[in-house]
Design a protein around this motif. Structure first.
Motif, PDB file in Angstrom:
ATOM      1  N   SER A  50       0.816  -1.215   0.000  1.00 19.80           N
ATOM      2  CA  SER A  50       0.000   0.000   0.000  1.00 19.80           C
ATOM      3  C   SER A  50       0.848   1.262   0.000  1.00 19.80           C
ATOM      4  N   GLN A  51       1.919   1.301   0.810  1.00 20.57           N
ATOM      5  CA  GLN A  51       2.743   2.515   0.908  1.00 20.57           C
ATOM      6  C   GLN A  51       3.418   2.828  -0.432  1.00 20.57           C
ATOM      7  N   GLY A  52       4.049   1.822  -1.030  1.00 18.93           N
ATOM      8  CA  GLY A  52       4.691   2.050  -2.324  1.00 18.93           C
ATOM      9  C   GLY A  52       3.693   2.365  -3.408  1.00 18.93           C
ATOM     10  N   LEU A  53       2.527   1.734  -3.363  1.00 16.69           N
ATOM     11  CA  LEU A  53       1.496   1.981  -4.362  1.00 16.69           C
ATOM     12  C   LEU A  53       0.977   3.407  -4.281  1.00 16.69           C
ATOM     13  N   VAL A  54       0.735   3.868  -3.076  1.00 16.12           N
ATOM     14  CA  VAL A  54       0.258   5.255  -2.902  1.00 16.12           C
ATOM     15  C   VAL A  54       1.297   6.247  -3.386  1.00 16.12           C
ATOM     16  N   GLN A  55       2.560   5.988  -3.076  1.00 16.37           N
ATOM     17  CA  GLN A  55       3.628   6.883  -3.524  1.00 16.37           C
ATOM     18  C   GLN A  55       3.697   6.934  -5.044  1.00 16.37           C
ATOM     19  N   MET A  56       3.597   5.783  -5.693  1.00 15.77           N
ATOM     20  CA  MET A  56       3.635   5.757  -7.158  1.00 15.77           C
ATOM     21  C   MET A  56       2.406   6.435  -7.757  1.00 15.77           C
ATOM     22  N   TYR A  57       1.257   6.246  -7.118  1.00 18.57           N
ATOM     23  CA  TYR A  57       0.056   6.888  -7.652  1.00 18.57           C
ATOM     24  C   TYR A  57       0.133   8.408  -7.491  1.00 18.57           C
ATOM     25  N   MET A  58       0.731   8.857  -6.416  1.00 16.94           N
ATOM     26  CA  MET A  58       0.912  10.300  -6.229  1.00 16.94           C
ATOM     27  C   MET A  58       1.869  10.863  -7.278  1.00 16.94           C
ATOM     28  N   LEU A  59       2.915  10.104  -7.609  1.00 18.15           N
ATOM     29  CA  LEU A  59       3.822  10.537  -8.679  1.00 18.15           C
ATOM     30  C   LEU A  59       3.099  10.528 -10.025  1.00 18.15           C
ATOM     31  N   HIS A  60       2.223   9.544 -10.199  1.00 17.15           N
ATOM     32  CA  HIS A  60       1.406   9.495 -11.419  1.00 17.15           C
ATOM     33  C   HIS A  60       0.525  10.745 -11.527  1.00 17.15           C
ATOM     34  N   CYS A  61      -0.128  11.112 -10.432  1.00 16.33           N
ATOM     35  CA  CYS A  61      -0.980  12.312 -10.432  1.00 16.33           C
ATOM     36  C   CYS A  61      -0.154  13.572 -10.671  1.00 16.33           C
ATOM     37  N   ARG A  62       1.029  13.591 -10.109  1.00 13.85           N
ATOM     38  CA  ARG A  62       1.914  14.755 -10.314  1.00 13.85           C
ATOM     39  C   ARG A  62       2.322  14.869 -11.780  1.00 13.85           C
ATOM     40  N   ASN A  63       2.614  13.738 -12.400  1.00 16.18           N
ATOM     41  CA  ASN A  63       2.977  13.741 -13.821  1.00 16.18           C
ATOM     42  C   ASN A  63       1.807  14.196 -14.686  1.00 16.18           C
ATOM     43  N   VAL A  64       0.610  13.739 -14.370  1.00 12.21           N
ATOM     44  CA  VAL A  64      -0.585  14.143 -15.115  1.00 12.21           C
ATOM     45  C   VAL A  64      -0.801  15.650 -15.002  1.00 12.21           C
ATOM     46  N   ASP A  65      -0.612  16.190 -13.794  1.00 15.74           N
ATOM     47  CA  ASP A  65      -0.779  17.636 -13.600  1.00 15.74           C
ATOM     48  C   ASP A  65       0.263  18.426 -14.394  1.00 15.74           C
ATOM     49  N   ILE A  66       1.484  17.909 -14.460  1.00 22.15           N
ATOM     50  CA  ILE A  66       2.536  18.588 -15.227  1.00 22.15           C
ATOM     51  C   ILE A  66       2.156  18.638 -16.701  1.00 22.15           C
ATOM     52  N   VAL A  67       1.661  17.523 -17.225  1.00 17.81           N
ATOM     53  CA  VAL A  67       1.268  17.480 -18.637  1.00 17.81           C
ATOM     54  C   VAL A  67       0.137  18.470 -18.908  1.00 17.81           C
ATOM     55  N   GLN A  68      -0.859  18.490 -18.040  1.00 18.65           N
ATOM     56  CA  GLN A  68      -1.990  19.396 -18.248  1.00 18.65           C
ATOM     57  C   GLN A  68      -1.539  20.859 -18.210  1.00 18.65           C
ATOM     58  N   LYS A  69      -0.699  21.209 -17.255  1.00 17.67           N
ATOM     59  CA  LYS A  69      -0.206  22.589 -17.155  1.00 17.67           C
ATOM     60  C   LYS A  69       0.683  22.934 -18.353  1.00 17.67           C
ATOM     61  N   PHE A  70       1.501  21.975 -18.771  1.00 14.34           N
ATOM     62  CA  PHE A  70       2.403  22.193 -19.900  1.00 14.34           C
ATOM     63  C   PHE A  70       1.613  22.485 -21.169  1.00 14.34           C
ATOM     64  N   MET A  71       0.588  21.676 -21.432  1.00  7.71           N
ATOM     65  CA  MET A  71      -0.209  21.876 -22.640  1.00  7.71           C
ATOM     66  C   MET A  71      -1.116  23.092 -22.529  1.00  7.71           C
ATOM     67  N   ASP A  72      -1.596  23.407 -21.325  1.00  9.66           N
ATOM     68  CA  ASP A  72      -2.384  24.631 -21.151  1.00  9.66           C
ATOM     69  C   ASP A  72      -1.531  25.866 -21.443  1.00  9.66           C
ATOM     70  N   THR A  73      -0.269  25.807 -21.042  1.00  6.10           N
ATOM     71  CA  THR A  73       0.644  26.924 -21.301  1.00  6.10           C
ATOM     72  C   THR A  73       0.937  27.071 -22.783  1.00  6.10           C
ATOM     73  N   LEU A  74       1.001  25.947 -23.500  1.00  2.00           N
ATOM     74  CA  LEU A  74       1.383  25.946 -24.913  1.00  2.00           C
ATOM     75  C   LEU A  74       0.197  25.663 -25.840  1.00  2.00           C
ATOM     76  N   ASN A  75      -0.995  25.970 -25.385  1.00  3.84           N
ATOM     77  CA  ASN A  75      -2.188  25.734 -26.203  1.00  3.84           C
ATOM     78  C   ASN A  75      -2.146  26.515 -27.512  1.00  3.84           C
ATOM     79  N   PHE A  76      -1.787  27.785 -27.414  1.00  2.00           N
ATOM     80  CA  PHE A  76      -1.812  28.623 -28.620  1.00  2.00           C
ATOM     81  C   PHE A  76      -0.753  28.206 -29.638  1.00  2.00           C
ATOM     82  N   PRO A  77       0.509  27.976 -29.237  1.00  2.00           N
ATOM     83  CA  PRO A  77       1.476  27.465 -30.227  1.00  2.00           C
ATOM     84  C   PRO A  77       1.048  26.139 -30.843  1.00  2.00           C
ATOM     85  N   THR A  78       0.434  25.258 -30.044  1.00  4.18           N
ATOM     86  CA  THR A  78      -0.027  23.981 -30.586  1.00  4.18           C
ATOM     87  C   THR A  78      -1.125  24.194 -31.617  1.00  4.18           C
TER      88      THR A  78
END
Length: 392
Positions: free
Chosen positions: A223-251
């Motif tokens: 459970s501990q390792g799984l939660v940590q990995m899922y939190m990293l997964h959520c962090r990665n998803v948030d980075i992608v969303q922010k990255f593409m929101d920032t670069l929406n117009f160039p895209t």
């Protein structure tokens, strides 16, 4: 975990090359971005020079290549020059305006990559997709641009006009800037995609440990390792969303650019072939025909990548649900707290939207590519019909 020395050098050169146009400094040793006044001044000076010299170059090239016999080509050419000028001007202003956001976002991205490399004991350079993006940046793009420049207009550099020669070189430099902007977007998505693959690999290892322990009648609590990995997964998803929101117009502008240039290239090849058939094909005209052909193939590759890379990331992010289901299926049935935890993670995973969209108007996936092909075909048929009517 230690990658070959040559691969580290290639990675450093490619990253430095892509991030060079940002108003930030990228440290190849620490893989971190720094804010310096010098970079801001250079970016502002470049923007001002381009704002003044850009229209002059576009007007010179349009005047020198004006075709009185084909008004459709003149209109498409004028639109091309106007689009290049506005794209670079707006994107560079946007990078200056969002400098602070890019600074935090890119550093957060590389921090997460370092954490995952430590957890998995594997370097990101070991993944083939990460190495292929370096091949594109350092070899494919440069070779294609040089070959296109060599075949440009066949006799452009033989006309003896220094102004035309300098303007043509400047134009190819501007078009290469557009390529670098796409490489920046692709590189960010590839890094996040590789990080998602690494997260999935760790979760899969946890599931396998459960299966082995179940076969050996041992009790394992992931459970501990799984939660940590899922939190990293959520962090990665948030980075992608922010990255593409920032670069929406160039895209959005890049998608429109490739849509237009593919149509323009195919129409130009049709006109060249049509004229050559009327007056007879000469050996010297083959070189002139190669330029739009190479340019067309290159634009197709660029459009395919800007659609494929977001699709690949989305596919990898959606795998988390199946991995959580695998972990839940092999857990200890008598641990209700662990079962409840996995259920909560699965509910949260189902509620997340992993698809990458452009301003929410359309998803960046393979379906977009097929829709654009159908639309481009319709526009090409209309342009060819207009051209045929002019010669009737």
């Amino acid at each position: 975990m230690q990658a070959p020395r040559w691969l580290i050098v290639v990675e450093s050169i490619a990253l430095k090359f892509v991030f060079a146009f940002l108003p930030l400094t990228f440290d190849r040793n620490t893989k971190r971005f720094q804010k310096r006044t010098k970079d801001l001044i250079i970016s502002v000076v470049f923007l001002l020079l381009f704002a003044v010299l850009g229209p002059i170059v576009c007007v010179v090239l349009f005047t020198m290549n004006f075709n009185a016999d084909n008004q459709i080509t003149n209109v498409l050419s004028a639109f091309q020059f106007a689009f290049i000028y506005l794209f670079i001007l707006i994107v560079q202003i946007m990078f200056l305006w969002k400098k602070e956001t890019l600074y935090k976002l890119l550093n957060e991205m590389f921090d997460l990559g370092h954490v995952l490399e430590t957890v998995l004991s594997r370097s990101m350079t070991e993944f083939s997709v990460y190495r292929w993006i370096f091949f594109k940046i350092l070899i494919l793009d440069i070779v294609t641009q040089l070959f296109s420049l060599y075949t440009f207009e066949g006799d452009t550099f033989a006309r003896g006009n220094d102004m035309l020669t300098v303007s043509s070189l400047f134009l190819y430099g501007l078009m290469y800037y557009i390529t670098i902007v796409e490489n920046f977007i692709l590189l960010g998505l590839v890094i996040c995609g590789v990080m998602q693959v690494m997260i999935n690999a760790v979760v899969k290892q946890l599931a396998r440990c459960q299966i082995r322990s179940k076969q050996q009648s041992m009790v394992v609590t992931p459970s501990q390792g799984l939660v940590q990995m899922y939190m990293l997964h959520c962090r990665n998803v948030d980075i992608v969303q922010k990255f593409m929101d920032t670069l929406n117009f160039p895209t959005l502008m890049l998608t429109g650019w490739y849509f237009f240039m593919i149509i323009y290239s195919v129409y130009y090849m049709y006109v060249v072939a049509f004229m050559a058939c009327q007056r007879g094909i000469k050996l010297d005209e083959i070189k002139a025909y190669m330029n739009p052909l190479v340019f067309f193939l290159y634009q197709c590759i660029q459009l395919y990548l800007i659609v494929l890379v977001p699709s690949v990331y989305t596919d990898q992010a959606k795998k988390m649900m199946r991995l959580l289901n695998l972990v839940g299926a092999n857990q200890d049935q008598h641990r209700l707290d662990q079962e409840r935890l996995i259920e909560l993670l699965m509910v949260d995973c189902m509620q997340r939207n992993y698809s990458i969209s452009n301003y929410g108007m359309y998803a960046m996936n393979r379906a977009l590519l097929f829709g654009m092909i159908a639309t481009m075909t319709s526009y090409l048929i209309i342009l060819i019909q207009f051209h045929i009517q002019e010669y009737e």
